[in-house]
Design a protein around this motif. Structure first.
Motif, PDB file in Angstrom:
ATOM      1  N   ARG A  28       0.822  -1.204   0.000  1.00 26.22           N
ATOM      2  CA  ARG A  28       0.000   0.000   0.000  1.00 26.22           C
ATOM      3  C   ARG A  28       0.860   1.259   0.000  1.00 26.22           C
ATOM      4  NH1 ARG A  28      -3.304   2.417   4.584  1.00 26.22           N
ATOM      5  NH2 ARG A  28      -4.539   3.870   3.409  1.00 26.22           N
ATOM      6  N   THR A  29       2.023   1.218   0.624  1.00 28.80           N
ATOM      7  CA  THR A  29       2.892   2.388   0.739  1.00 28.80           C
ATOM      8  C   THR A  29       3.767   2.529  -0.500  1.00 28.80           C
ATOM      9  OG1 THR A  29       2.936   2.156   3.141  1.00 28.80           O
ATOM     10  CG2 THR A  29       4.679   3.480   2.136  1.00 28.80           C
ATOM     11  N   LEU A  30       3.621   3.652  -1.201  1.00 32.50           N
ATOM     12  CA  LEU A  30       4.447   3.928  -2.372  1.00 32.50           C
ATOM     13  C   LEU A  30       5.705   4.700  -2.002  1.00 32.50           C
ATOM     14  CD1 LEU A  30       1.683   4.983  -4.921  1.00 32.50           C
ATOM     15  CD2 LEU A  30       2.720   2.740  -4.616  1.00 32.50           C
ATOM     16  N   LEU A  31       5.611   5.542  -0.975  1.00 30.39           N
ATOM     17  CA  LEU A  31       6.759   6.329  -0.529  1.00 30.39           C
ATOM     18  C   LEU A  31       6.542   6.728   0.921  1.00 30.39           C
ATOM     19  CD1 LEU A  31       9.368   7.995  -1.277  1.00 30.39           C
ATOM     20  CD2 LEU A  31       7.825   9.900  -1.755  1.00 30.39           C
ATOM     21  N   GLU A  51      10.676  11.952  -4.579  1.00 28.92           N
ATOM     22  CA  GLU A  51      10.317  11.431  -5.900  1.00 28.92           C
ATOM     23  C   GLU A  51       9.939   9.953  -5.819  1.00 28.92           C
ATOM     24  OE1 GLU A  51      12.437  11.346 -10.257  1.00 28.92           O
ATOM     25  OE2 GLU A  51      13.686  10.916  -8.517  1.00 28.92           O
ATOM     26  N   ILE A  52       8.902   9.624  -6.570  1.00 32.51           N
ATOM     27  CA  ILE A  52       8.598   8.225  -6.866  1.00 32.51           C
ATOM     28  C   ILE A  52       8.934   8.072  -8.334  1.00 32.51           C
ATOM     29  CG2 ILE A  52       6.873   6.394  -6.919  1.00 32.51           C
ATOM     30  CD1 ILE A  52       5.244   8.049  -4.886  1.00 32.51           C
ATOM     31  N   ASP A  53       9.999   7.342  -8.623  1.00 38.13           N
ATOM     32  CA  ASP A  53      10.550   7.286  -9.980  1.00 38.13           C
ATOM     33  C   ASP A  53       9.579   6.679 -10.979  1.00 38.13           C
ATOM     34  OD1 ASP A  53      12.438   7.623 -12.014  1.00 38.13           O
ATOM     35  OD2 ASP A  53      13.221   5.612 -11.685  1.00 38.13           O
ATOM     36  N   THR A 132       5.680   9.224 -12.901  1.00 35.47           N
ATOM     37  CA  THR A 132       6.723   9.710 -12.007  1.00 35.47           C
ATOM     38  C   THR A 132       6.138  10.851 -11.191  1.00 35.47           C
ATOM     39  OG1 THR A 132       8.482   9.087 -13.521  1.00 35.47           O
ATOM     40  CG2 THR A 132       9.016  10.748 -11.879  1.00 35.47           C
ATOM     41  N   VAL A 133       6.258  10.742  -9.873  1.00 32.15           N
ATOM     42  CA  VAL A 133       5.671  11.727  -8.967  1.00 32.15           C
ATOM     43  C   VAL A 133       6.791  12.540  -8.323  1.00 32.15           C
ATOM     44  CG1 VAL A 133       4.214  12.067  -6.939  1.00 32.15           C
ATOM     45  CG2 VAL A 133       3.768  10.138  -8.476  1.00 32.15           C
ATOM     46  N   ASP A 134       6.686  13.860  -8.406  1.00 26.08           N
ATOM     47  CA  ASP A 134       7.607  14.768  -7.736  1.00 26.08           C
ATOM     48  C   ASP A 134       6.845  15.529  -6.658  1.00 26.08           C
ATOM     49  OD1 ASP A 134      10.185  14.580  -9.192  1.00 26.08           O
ATOM     50  OD2 ASP A 134       8.946  15.203 -10.893  1.00 26.08           O
ATOM     51  N   ILE A 135       7.469  15.654  -5.484  1.00 29.57           N
ATOM     52  CA  ILE A 135       6.876  16.402  -4.382  1.00 29.57           C
ATOM     53  C   ILE A 135       7.910  17.415  -3.899  1.00 29.57           C
ATOM     54  CG2 ILE A 135       5.897  16.261  -2.061  1.00 29.57           C
ATOM     55  CD1 ILE A 135       5.103  13.329  -2.809  1.00 29.57           C
ATOM     56  N   PHE A 136       7.508  18.682  -3.854  1.00 30.49           N
ATOM     57  CA  PHE A 136       8.386  19.760  -3.409  1.00 30.49           C
ATOM     58  C   PHE A 136       7.767  20.416  -2.177  1.00 30.49           C
ATOM     59  CE2 PHE A 136       9.001  19.280  -7.953  1.00 30.49           C
ATOM     60  CZ  PHE A 136      10.386  19.204  -8.054  1.00 30.49           C
ATOM     61  N   ILE A 137       8.616  20.684  -1.168  1.00 32.61           N
ATOM     62  CA  ILE A 137       8.139  21.247   0.097  1.00 32.61           C
ATOM     63  C   ILE A 137       9.104  22.339   0.556  1.00 32.61           C
ATOM     64  CG2 ILE A 137       7.566  20.732   2.508  1.00 32.61           C
ATOM     65  CD1 ILE A 137       7.324  17.758   1.601  1.00 32.61           C
ATOM     66  N   ARG A 138       8.540  23.461   1.000  1.00 31.82           N
ATOM     67  CA  ARG A 138       9.347  24.492   1.660  1.00 31.82           C
ATOM     68  C   ARG A 138       8.459  25.196   2.677  1.00 31.82           C
ATOM     69  NH1 ARG A 138       8.882  29.863   0.322  1.00 31.82           N
ATOM     70  NH2 ARG A 138       7.627  30.345  -1.489  1.00 31.82           N
ATOM     71  N   GLU A 157       0.375   6.787   0.026  1.00 31.47           N
ATOM     72  CA  GLU A 157      -0.227   5.456   0.138  1.00 31.47           C
ATOM     73  C   GLU A 157      -1.396   5.318  -0.817  1.00 31.47           C
ATOM     74  OE1 GLU A 157       0.055   3.896   4.605  1.00 31.47           O
ATOM     75  OE2 GLU A 157      -1.229   5.660   4.405  1.00 31.47           O
ATOM     76  N   LYS A 158      -1.526   4.107  -1.364  1.00 32.36           N
ATOM     77  CA  LYS A 158      -2.704   3.799  -2.177  1.00 32.36           C
ATOM     78  C   LYS A 158      -3.894   3.642  -1.250  1.00 32.36           C
ATOM     79  CE  LYS A 158      -2.967   0.995  -5.488  1.00 32.36           C
ATOM     80  NZ  LYS A 158      -2.938  -0.195  -6.327  1.00 32.36           N
ATOM     81  N   ASN A 159      -5.067   4.137  -1.703  1.00 35.09           N
ATOM     82  CA  ASN A 159      -6.293   3.908  -0.954  1.00 35.09           C
ATOM     83  C   ASN A 159      -6.596   2.423  -0.942  1.00 35.09           C
ATOM     84  OD1 ASN A 159      -6.665   6.607  -0.401  1.00 35.09           O
ATOM     85  ND2 ASN A 159      -8.006   6.942  -2.154  1.00 35.09           N
ATOM     86  N   GLU A 160      -7.275   1.967   0.088  1.00 41.03           N
ATOM     87  CA  GLU A 160      -7.528   0.538   0.246  1.00 41.03           C
ATOM     88  C   GLU A 160      -8.651   0.012  -0.623  1.00 41.03           C
ATOM     89  OE1 GLU A 160      -6.929  -1.159   4.260  1.00 41.03           O
ATOM     90  OE2 GLU A 160      -7.021   0.947   4.852  1.00 41.03           O
TER      91      GLU A 160
END
Length: 161
Positions: A28-31, A51-53, A132-138, A157-160
């Protein structure tokens, strides 16, 4: 001798249950990753990137921001800018997240003792296999240097259902 067989039987059941629990969780957990903040002082110019490649399975995914504070964090609240994008689909979600570290009665909203963990739901996004998922945080506070932030992370996480 009979009690030894019963104890072994229960031990086997516990091991099987834990194995199933761990394997279900990992599918279920992708990152789930954290980035340590140098000196536990987050500079406004330090944008964190996760990143999730290449996503292996399609589905609706929930993203949660997580961060840990210590006793040096000087404010009652925090503001964070977060963007999640699908690199190959030109789809972005950007939000300014406002969160109360301490509630109106003075109670801390985090979990823990020395370092308090805080979680803020961010978004739900449909993700396809191969994306491909990119996440940026500041941080988005007025002070350039934000003391008392130990690390910042994301949980995708993927929904169940």
């Amino acid at each position: 001798m009979n009690s030894f067989k019963i104890a072994n039987k229960y031990t086997l059941y516990i091991i099987i249950a834990l194995t199933l629990l761990i394997s279900c969780r990992s599918q279920r957990t992708l990152l789930h990753e954290f980035a340590a903040i140098d000196g536990e002082e987050w500079n406004i110019i330090d944008s964190l990137h996760f990143e999730i490649d290449s996503v292996t399975t399609s589905g609706n995914c929930e993203t949660t921001l997580e961060f840990r504070t210590n006793a040096n964090y000087p404010y009652r609240n925090i503001s964070i800018l977060m963007t999640q994008s699908l690199r190959n689909k030109n789809k972005d979600i950007t939000k300014a997240l406002a969160y109360d570290i301490v509630d109106e009665s003075g109670k801390n909203n985090g979990e823990g003792i020395t370092y308090l963990t805080h979680r803020i739901p961010f978004c739900t996004m449909e993700i396809q296999e191969g994306d491909t998922v990119d996440i940026f945080i500041r941080h988005n506070m007025q002070d350039n240097i934000l003391p008392g932030i130990a690390d910042v992370g994301v949980l995708v996480e993927k929904n169940e259902y």
